[in-house]
Design a protein around this motif. Sequence first.
Motif, PDB file in Angstrom:
ATOM      1  N   HIS A   1      -6.332  -8.977  -4.187  1.00 36.66           N
ATOM      2  CA  HIS A   1      -5.725  -9.622  -4.939  1.00 36.66           C
ATOM      3  C   HIS A   1      -4.800 -10.611  -4.363  1.00 36.66           C
ATOM      4  CE1 HIS A   1      -3.097  -6.468  -3.241  1.00 36.66           C
ATOM      5  NE2 HIS A   1      -2.075  -7.666  -3.061  1.00 36.66           N
TER       6      HIS A   1
ATOM      7  N   THR B   1      -3.639  -3.171   6.778  1.00 32.47           N
ATOM      8  CA  THR B   1      -3.701  -3.551   5.414  1.00 32.47           C
ATOM      9  C   THR B   1      -2.283  -2.949   4.632  1.00 32.47           C
ATOM     10  OG1 THR B   1      -6.060  -3.493   5.365  1.00 32.47           O
ATOM     11  CG2 THR B   1      -4.877  -3.298   3.097  1.00 32.47           C
ATOM     12  N   ARG B   2      -1.873  -1.820   5.169  1.00 31.02           N
ATOM     13  CA  ARG B   2      -0.789  -1.188   4.431  1.00 31.02           C
ATOM     14  C   ARG B   2       0.400  -1.904   4.597  1.00 31.02           C
ATOM     15  NH1 ARG B   2      -1.102   4.189   2.102  1.00 31.02           N
ATOM     16  NH2 ARG B   2      -3.018   5.181   2.280  1.00 31.02           N
TER      17      ARG B   2
ATOM     18  N   MET C   1       0.189  -5.102   1.926  1.00 33.05           N
ATOM     19  CA  MET C   1       0.930  -4.423   0.863  1.00 33.05           C
ATOM     20  C   MET C   1       2.440  -4.165   1.153  1.00 33.05           C
ATOM     21  SD  MET C   1      -1.896  -3.756  -0.895  1.00 33.05           S
ATOM     22  CE  MET C   1      -0.964  -2.927  -2.224  1.00 33.05           C
TER      23      MET C   1
ATOM     24  N   ASP D   1      11.025  -1.380   1.773  1.00 34.43           N
ATOM     25  CA  ASP D   1      11.743  -0.233   0.950  1.00 34.43           C
ATOM     26  C   ASP D   1      11.070  -0.550  -0.754  1.00 34.43           C
ATOM     27  OD1 ASP D   1      12.611   1.367   2.633  1.00 34.43           O
ATOM     28  OD2 ASP D   1      14.694   0.447   2.570  1.00 34.43           O
ATOM     29  N   ASP D   2      11.236  -1.862  -1.048  1.00 35.16           N
ATOM     30  CA  ASP D   2      10.763  -2.012  -2.498  1.00 35.16           C
ATOM     31  C   ASP D   2       9.265  -2.072  -2.835  1.00 35.16           C
ATOM     32  OD1 ASP D   2      10.505  -4.303  -0.935  1.00 35.16           O
ATOM     33  OD2 ASP D   2      11.675  -5.607  -2.131  1.00 35.16           O
ATOM     34  N   LYS D   3       8.372  -1.883  -1.922  1.00 38.93           N
ATOM     35  CA  LYS D   3       7.037  -1.621  -1.907  1.00 38.93           C
ATOM     36  C   LYS D   3       6.434  -0.280  -2.235  1.00 38.93           C
ATOM     37  CE  LYS D   3       6.602  -6.174  -1.247  1.00 38.93           C
ATOM     38  NZ  LYS D   3       6.114  -7.249  -2.247  1.00 38.93           N
ATOM     39  N   ASP D   4       5.478  -0.142  -3.177  1.00 41.49           N
ATOM     40  CA  ASP D   4       5.215   1.119  -3.388  1.00 41.49           C
ATOM     41  C   ASP D   4       4.202   1.647  -2.449  1.00 41.49           C
ATOM     42  OD1 ASP D   4       6.741   0.957  -5.949  1.00 41.49           O
ATOM     43  OD2 ASP D   4       4.900   0.456  -7.084  1.00 41.49           O
ATOM     44  N   THR D   5       3.693   1.112  -1.902  1.00 37.06           N
ATOM     45  CA  THR D   5       2.508   1.555  -0.813  1.00 37.06           C
ATOM     46  C   THR D   5       3.249   1.964   0.324  1.00 37.06           C
ATOM     47  OG1 THR D   5       1.106  -0.236  -1.259  1.00 37.06           O
ATOM     48  CG2 THR D   5       0.541   0.904   0.623  1.00 37.06           C
TER      49      THR D   5
ATOM     50  N   VAL E   1       3.375   3.919   4.044  1.00 32.33           N
ATOM     51  CA  VAL E   1       2.619   4.135   5.409  1.00 32.33           C
ATOM     52  C   VAL E   1       3.231   5.120   6.230  1.00 32.33           C
ATOM     53  CG1 VAL E   1       4.268   2.215   6.375  1.00 32.33           C
ATOM     54  CG2 VAL E   1       1.864   2.562   7.397  1.00 32.33           C
ATOM     55  N   LEU E   2       2.474   5.839   6.949  1.00 34.92           N
ATOM     56  CA  LEU E   2       2.910   6.956   7.876  1.00 34.92           C
ATOM     57  C   LEU E   2       3.565   6.477   9.038  1.00 34.92           C
ATOM     58  CD1 LEU E   2      -0.114   9.644   7.550  1.00 34.92           C
ATOM     59  CD2 LEU E   2       2.261   9.487   6.370  1.00 34.92           C
TER      60      LEU E   2
END
Lengths: 495, 274
Positions: A203, A290-291, A295, A300-304, A306-307
């Motif tokens: 995207h 990539t995460r 992404m 905090d405001d992103k849905d993706t 990451v560990l």
Amino acid sequence: MSLNPEYLKEERNQMWRAELRSKTKNKERMLIQRVKMPELAPAVRVKHQDREVNMGLELNQALTEAARCMDCVNPTCIEGCPVSINIPKFIKYIEQGEILLAAATLKETNALPAVCGRVCPQEKQCESRCFYVEKTDKPAVAIGHLERFAADFERNSGSSNIPDTAKPNGIKVAAVGSGPASLSFAGDMVKYGYDVTVFEALHEIGGVLKYGIPEFRLPNSVVDFELENLRKMGVKFETNYIVGRTSSFDDLREEGYQGFFIASGAGLPRFMEIPGENYNGILSSNEYLTRVNLMGAAMDDKDTPVLKGKNVAVIGGGNTAMDSVRTALRLGAQRAMIIYRRSEAEMPARVEEVKHAKEEGVEFMTLCNPLEYFADEKGRVSGMRLNRMGLGEPDSSGRRRPMPIEGSEFELDVDLVVVAVGVSPNPLVPSCLPDLKVTKWGTIVVDEEKMQSSISEMFAGGDIVRGGATVILAMGDGRRAAENMDHYLKNKSNQ
Amino acid sequence: MNKIIEKTYFSDKVVQLVVENPMIAKSRKPGNFVILRIGEDGERFPLTISDADPVRGTITLVVQIMGVSSSKLVALEVGDSITDLVGPLGKPTHIENIGTVLAAGGGVGVAPLLPIVEAFKKAGNRVVTVIAARNKDLIILEDEIRKWSDEVIVMTDDGSHGRQGLVTVGMEEIIQREKVDECIVIGPAIMMKFASLLTKKYSIPTQASLNSIMVDGTGMCGACRVTVGGKTRFTCVDGPEFDAHQVDFDEMLMRLGGYKAEELRATEIYSQKL
């Protein structure tokens, strides 16, 4: 692709250059010390994923560094540049204080100067061919730092010079993928007058520049500015579009596309295929980066998601490994380790990246090789077993072959592992073209000079041809493909 | 582009969306999926295409509300557009005339099963379909499945519709009754695991369509890796359908839970915002 020597001579003989040369004696130029890139302090930068480590030169630093350049009769540095930037010309413009003209010079042959000024391994390219390196024991002119300076100066000046483009010829060409190879191709083709559309599966436009290289090394805003320049030159961009899938190559031919440049990049991440490698918390560098980069998973405001790990092991010794381990530190790792099976001397990562990583507190566990992973009851990685390696005779890559040392096995607590041991070519596009010749590794076979594939109107470059290389080599491919596709399409229309 | 044309609630948690995207409508094949992203802060997630109308230029998606992304998708109304939609991805289902096909769908898995059932029927097979869910409300697309099946068995856990029992009960009944040449199963991983164990017992070739976690969906990140026949494969480019008897479903179930804590936290934050 080399610049015409006659043209270079003519440019060098211009009055302003001759005057500049006579203004300062070569002896004085040689006494100047190479500039040091100002850097954000390690203690500060490890807390910020989005703050650039290299801060860029100040104007006076750039002017002084530019004066080191001798404006050689035979500028060997240009031979070391995959996109053939007229290096002495842009540096002499800086010395003269004409920074915007220096930036315009860069853009004559380089669609992404602010990117290259940041991520190119100049020490292996232009700077390795500098007069100072070839003829003296002094360090090279800081060509990369100066390139970045000129490009940043233009971006911050608010005035952006748009390179001249030929009269539109109405011929449609497509670039598949939007990484450095495609962008470089698109920049040249639009200059030649073609109607260029860049198709991207993700995207966002930018390929590895967006999903791969972290903000602390290459801010997305810098990439976006260079993309905007290409847009202003007339390049069109389509996101969420997989050529060969969303629509077929035949569909695009019907729409009038006459030439295709395939630069769909390195795809499938490689794993080591050792026990436990599919436990949760073990991921490829592509996924991890990539995460975080594409992404925004650290925000905090992103849905993706990451560990995050306290004890993070990154497997590999390339730039991607350095990007991953330094990202892990910035996301709060207490212990961030590089695990590499050879010694530091064999590491493919840039010296600068290794230096930055060490300053930030990354532990380098060289001559170590993972054997197996362990997990907790939920399947999350909790530890690993490794052995120590010694170096034997050189292998096919010319580097000394790592050999396991018997009885050297040991265990390590880890809760996040990033595997950065390389990638295989992305099969998505080649699999749509049964007539396209590919190697047994899945890379596209091209004529090395022309970048032309087994399907005559299809050219290819970047990692889908090379398997895994640098931004600048991909850009060089894009330029060569553009030049040769231009010849091919013109010959075809003359027939 | 990507405008929602129709929105139908199958239940309060399961919604069907008809989305405008003429190129994907034309190029998709049964078994393909798309990657979606809702809003600029959204994550990328896969959904299998359940139907397409190349004339209208639409594709049909069925989504079950599970977490933040599915909630955001379902919150879109007719006339709204999906921020990003890319596809078709994955290898299409291998369809041929092989005789009798047993298709089994669990929960929303019935939606991606529908185009496969249709394609097997059109290829001249006898198709027997078992659809299963926890209760009557969660049984979806029954009429559409009936249209393309020679016979349909409905199973619910609580017996509120069709017969009571798990999907495997209906499947085993068919297998014992007649010769089944191939089986296809789509549904929750745990359902596919047991359906696969059943057909393995009877040595019936079985395909399962896996619903792994994905990020890019184009073969780049490796988040969707799964062990098939002892080898690591990528669901997005090597699948999503694999020989079910070779799939390590236990590993797959473990990997599906890899972001459980993060998902729960995100869902909590999202519901507080509403």
